[in-house]
Motif scaffolding. Structure first.
Motif, PDB file in Angstrom:
ATOM      1  N   ARG A   1       0.802  -1.221  -0.120  1.00  0.00           N
ATOM      2  CA  ARG A   1       0.120   0.074  -0.105  1.00  0.00           C
ATOM      3  C   ARG A   1       0.910   1.311  -0.054  1.00  0.00           C
ATOM      4  O   ARG A   1       1.803   1.160   0.759  1.00  0.00           O
ATOM      5  N   LEU A   2       0.601   2.157  -0.917  1.00  0.00           N
ATOM      6  CA  LEU A   2       1.224   3.360  -0.819  1.00  0.00           C
ATOM      7  C   LEU A   2       0.080   4.629  -0.630  1.00  0.00           C
ATOM      8  O   LEU A   2      -0.695   4.773  -1.184  1.00  0.00           O
ATOM      9  N   TYR A   3       0.345   5.187   0.490  1.00  0.00           N
ATOM     10  CA  TYR A   3      -0.248   6.232   1.124  1.00  0.00           C
ATOM     11  C   TYR A   3       0.358   7.618   0.848  1.00  0.00           C
ATOM     12  O   TYR A   3       1.609   7.868   1.053  1.00  0.00           O
ATOM     13  N   THR A   4      -0.195   8.627  -0.046  1.00  0.00           N
ATOM     14  CA  THR A   4       0.408   9.777  -0.385  1.00  0.00           C
ATOM     15  C   THR A   4      -0.769  10.863   0.150  1.00  0.00           C
ATOM     16  O   THR A   4      -1.892  10.634   0.167  1.00  0.00           O
ATOM     17  N   GLY A   5      -0.136  11.993   0.126  1.00  0.00           N
ATOM     18  CA  GLY A   5      -1.117  13.331   0.451  1.00  0.00           C
ATOM     19  C   GLY A   5      -0.257  14.305   0.788  1.00  0.00           C
ATOM     20  O   GLY A   5       0.948  14.649   0.455  1.00  0.00           O
ATOM     21  N   VAL A   6      -0.932  15.524   1.614  1.00  0.00           N
ATOM     22  CA  VAL A   6      -0.233  16.792   1.775  1.00  0.00           C
ATOM     23  C   VAL A   6      -0.884  17.081   3.184  1.00  0.00           C
ATOM     24  O   VAL A   6      -1.875  16.864   3.765  1.00  0.00           O
ATOM     25  N   PHE A   7       0.309  17.276   4.148  1.00  0.00           N
ATOM     26  CA  PHE A   7       0.080  17.973   5.420  1.00  0.00           C
ATOM     27  C   PHE A   7       0.197  19.315   5.481  1.00  0.00           C
ATOM     28  O   PHE A   7       0.950  19.825   4.790  1.00  0.00           O
ATOM     29  N   GLN A   8      -0.976  20.123   5.700  1.00  0.00           N
ATOM     30  CA  GLN A   8      -1.218  21.671   5.738  1.00  0.00           C
ATOM     31  C   GLN A   8      -1.176  22.187   6.926  1.00  0.00           C
ATOM     32  O   GLN A   8      -2.068  21.512   7.571  1.00  0.00           O
ATOM     33  N   VAL A   9      -0.471  23.214   7.280  1.00  0.00           N
ATOM     34  CA  VAL A   9      -0.683  23.777   8.727  1.00  0.00           C
ATOM     35  C   VAL A   9      -0.992  25.397   8.329  1.00  0.00           C
ATOM     36  O   VAL A   9      -0.131  26.054   7.451  1.00  0.00           O
ATOM     37  N   ASN A  10      -2.392  25.744   8.513  1.00  0.00           N
ATOM     38  CA  ASN A  10      -2.710  27.188   8.261  1.00  0.00           C
ATOM     39  C   ASN A  10      -2.199  28.078   9.712  1.00  0.00           C
ATOM     40  O   ASN A  10      -2.702  27.949  10.464  1.00  0.00           O
ATOM     41  N   ILE A  11      -1.420  28.930   9.098  1.00  0.00           N
ATOM     42  CA  ILE A  11      -1.021  30.195  10.389  1.00  0.00           C
ATOM     43  C   ILE A  11      -2.069  31.202  10.313  1.00  0.00           C
ATOM     44  O   ILE A  11      -2.253  31.955   9.135  1.00  0.00           O
ATOM     45  N   VAL A  12      -2.751  31.214  11.212  1.00  0.00           N
ATOM     46  CA  VAL A  12      -3.927  32.309  11.228  1.00  0.00           C
ATOM     47  C   VAL A  12      -3.567  33.363  12.388  1.00  0.00           C
ATOM     48  O   VAL A  12      -3.508  33.104  13.595  1.00  0.00           O
ATOM     49  N   ALA A  13      -3.165  34.613  11.628  1.00  0.00           N
ATOM     50  CA  ALA A  13      -2.703  35.657  12.431  1.00  0.00           C
ATOM     51  C   ALA A  13      -3.660  36.867  12.446  1.00  0.00           C
ATOM     52  O   ALA A  13      -4.407  36.765  11.513  1.00  0.00           O
ATOM     53  N   PRO A  14      -3.745  37.976  13.390  1.00  0.00           N
ATOM     54  CA  PRO A  14      -4.649  39.110  13.048  1.00  0.00           C
ATOM     55  C   PRO A  14      -4.331  39.686  11.856  1.00  0.00           C
ATOM     56  O   PRO A  14      -2.984  39.702  11.429  1.00  0.00           O
ATOM     57  N   SER A  15      -5.176  40.243  11.224  1.00  0.00           N
ATOM     58  CA  SER A  15      -4.946  41.096   9.969  1.00  0.00           C
ATOM     59  C   SER A  15      -4.344  42.467  10.584  1.00  0.00           C
ATOM     60  O   SER A  15      -4.129  42.923  11.434  1.00  0.00           O
TER      61      SER A  15
END
Length: 138
Positions: free
Chosen positions: A62-76
């Motif tokens: 089995r080959l598992y692939t994907g993307v790990f994403q971290v959203n940095i949410v800061a004050p505008s």
């Protein structure tokens, strides 16, 4: 099931780092509700799995692939300085070719951490940072 193991491996590493920073930062995992304090910067972590493949005729791989994403949410209104610094920290945390074992699998970081375009949304400015991963099992 194994995409969940991979997500847990990356999230665990991210949470440990976030708590150990000189200025700890909140990490919000997938499907977790969170109401930030006014002016707070925090992270939202997501695993975006791709299709699961098999590279053997017998079907035992089995080959598992994907993307790990971290959203940095800061004050505008704070420009990108804080978010850019965190992207650099994430790049050091999830270095290219890093292997993270968990529950019989080894998650492998396949691409360098890269920031995406900033997303303004009212009182927040979100900078996504992501990398591709893979894991093989027999």
């Amino acid at each position: 099931m194994s995409h969940n193991i991979i997500a847990a491996a990356f999230e665990s590493r991210l949470l440990t780092w976030a708590k150990a920073r000189a200025k700890p930062i909140k990490v919000v995992a997938e499907n977790e509700t969170y109401t930030p304090a006014t002016g707070e910067t925090y992270l939202r972590a997501f695993t975006l799995p791709a299709d699961t493949a098999s590279n053997t005729l017998g079907g035992d791989h089995r080959l598992y692939t994907g993307v790990f994403q971290v959203n940095i949410v800061a004050p505008s209104g704070k420009y990108r300085t804080e978010a850019s610094t965190i992207v650099d920290e994430l790049a050091a945390l999830f270095q290219l070719n890093l292997r993270i074992p968990r529950a019989g699998l080894v998650a492998l970081v396949m691409t360098p951490v890269a920031p995406g375009p900033g997303i303004p949304d009212g009182n927040t400015f979100t900078v996504p940072a992501s990398f591709q991963y893979r894991s093989d099992s027999n």
